[in-house]
Design an enzyme around this catalytic site. Structure first.
Site, PDB file in Angstrom:
ATOM      1  N   LYS A 170       0.832  -1.206   0.000  1.00 15.59           N
ATOM      2  CA  LYS A 170       0.000   0.000   0.000  1.00 15.59           C
ATOM      3  C   LYS A 170       0.866   1.255   0.000  1.00 15.59           C
ATOM      4  O   LYS A 170       0.522   2.252  -0.649  1.00 15.59           O
ATOM      5  CB  LYS A 170      -0.927  -0.010   1.211  1.00 15.59           C
ATOM      6  CG  LYS A 170      -1.892   1.191   1.265  1.00 15.59           C
ATOM      7  CD  LYS A 170      -2.814   1.231   0.043  1.00 15.59           C
ATOM      8  CE  LYS A 170      -3.659   2.485  -0.010  1.00 15.59           C
ATOM      9  NZ  LYS A 170      -4.646   2.609   1.060  1.00 15.59           N
ATOM     10  N   LYS A 238      -0.398  12.143   4.374  1.00 11.39           N
ATOM     11  CA  LYS A 238      -0.011  11.233   5.451  1.00 11.39           C
ATOM     12  C   LYS A 238       0.634   9.975   4.904  1.00 11.39           C
ATOM     13  O   LYS A 238       1.682   9.524   5.389  1.00 11.39           O
ATOM     14  CB  LYS A 238      -1.250  10.898   6.288  1.00 11.39           C
ATOM     15  CG  LYS A 238      -1.023   9.902   7.421  1.00 11.39           C
ATOM     16  CD  LYS A 238      -1.308   8.452   7.026  1.00 11.39           C
ATOM     17  CE  LYS A 238      -2.771   8.219   6.711  1.00 11.39           C
ATOM     18  NZ  LYS A 238      -3.046   6.772   6.433  1.00 11.39           N
TER      19      LYS A 238
END
Length: 293
Positions: A170, A238
């Site tokens: 990811k 983030k």
């Protein structure tokens, strides 16, 4: 099997709803109860802490904003890890850095809890349609235990490796998406600065090998100026930051990603944090226009 779900934001609420559509009853928790209301009824019961959810279930899904939110739900006051029964299974679908995911796997194992990291790729619309891609870090047996549940929420499962490896994949994917969006926005801004119309730029560039396919879905947002979030810009920033942390831990240099994540941070400072991450175009375009005045 009794199932719990913690974290009912843009993605988690849609994932939980799809589990319910396939006949599964859920015990749920979200810090803002209002976000849980659409899931409550015969197939959904709200509990007022992660611990109380854990006490009810044999399998728990979490879909939370960042590592701090995961750690708070898992280990701090009323954290669920101290209340799940031995041999229960925790599936974390949050986007977190791999070292943190491995830390959580260790904390779970110390309590005889099985752990799977299964972050997803897909927008809010894709989540609603049950077409997410799951990137899974798990032991083979644990993946087989949850496979049918993942397929209630998605249509593709990639078993990347053991615990922490789903989170690793990811990080790579969101790094590529964040860089691609920023580069495309910069290219469009340059083209407009050179006098090319936005329509000609979009018509010419979208579909070319140099442009990531997902960017075609961002055209309407940029043309309309409506950046309602499918994936908020602050979460992209983030994830790119977590990718840079992972690179530091792995002794890998990432100069492009570090520059891009700071670009997203600047956009956040200008008020774009809760907009879709395609709003990076608006930040760059506005900055260019300001410089011309």
């Amino acid at each position: 099997m009794k199932i719990g779900f913690i974290g009912l934001g843009i993605m988690g609420s849609r994932m939980a709803a799809n589990l319910q559509k396939h006949g599964h009853s859920l015990a749920v928790f979200n810090r803002t109860r209002a976000k849980a209301e659409p899931l409550l009824g015969p197939c959904g019961t709200f509990f007022d802490s992660p611990a109380k959810v854990a006490d009810q279930v044999e399998m728990l899904f979490t879909m939370l904003a960042n590592p701090d939110a995961v750690e708070e739900a898992a280990l701090r006051a009323n954290g669920f890890l101290n209340y799940l029964r031995p041999n229960a299974l925790w599936v974390d679908c949050s986007s977190v850095n791999p070292s943190f995911s491995k830390k959580m796997a260790g904390a779970a194992a110390a309590r005889q809890i099985r752990f799977v990291d299964a972050p997803v790729t897909g927008s809010a619309a894709v989540a609603a349609e049950g077409k997410l891609v799951f990137w899974v870090g798990a032991e083979d047996a644990d993946l087989e235990t949850i496979r049918s549940l993942l397929l209630c929420m998605g249509n593709k499962i990639v078993h990347v490796g053991g615990p922490g490896m789903g989170a690793s994949m990811k990080m790579v994917i969101n790094l590529l998406m964040g860089n691609a969006m920023a580069a495309f926005a910069e290219g469009i801004t340059l083209g407009e600065g050179l006098g090319i119309s936005r329509k000609v730029l979009f018509d010419s560039l979208l579909g070319m090998p140099a442009v990531a396919p997902f960017l075609a879905a961002k055209r309407e947002k940029i043309e309309s100026g409506n950046y309602e979030a499918e994936f908020p810009l602050r979460w992209m920033q983030k994830d790119m930051h977590l990718a840079s942390v992972s690179a530091y831990e792995s002794d890998v240099a990432m100069p492009l990603t570090n520059a891009a994540k700071e670009l997203y941070r600047l956009a956040m400072r200008e008020g774009d944090a809760m907009e879709d991450f395609s709003a990076i175009y608006d930040y760059l375009s506005t900055t260019h226009q300001t410089e011309l005045r």
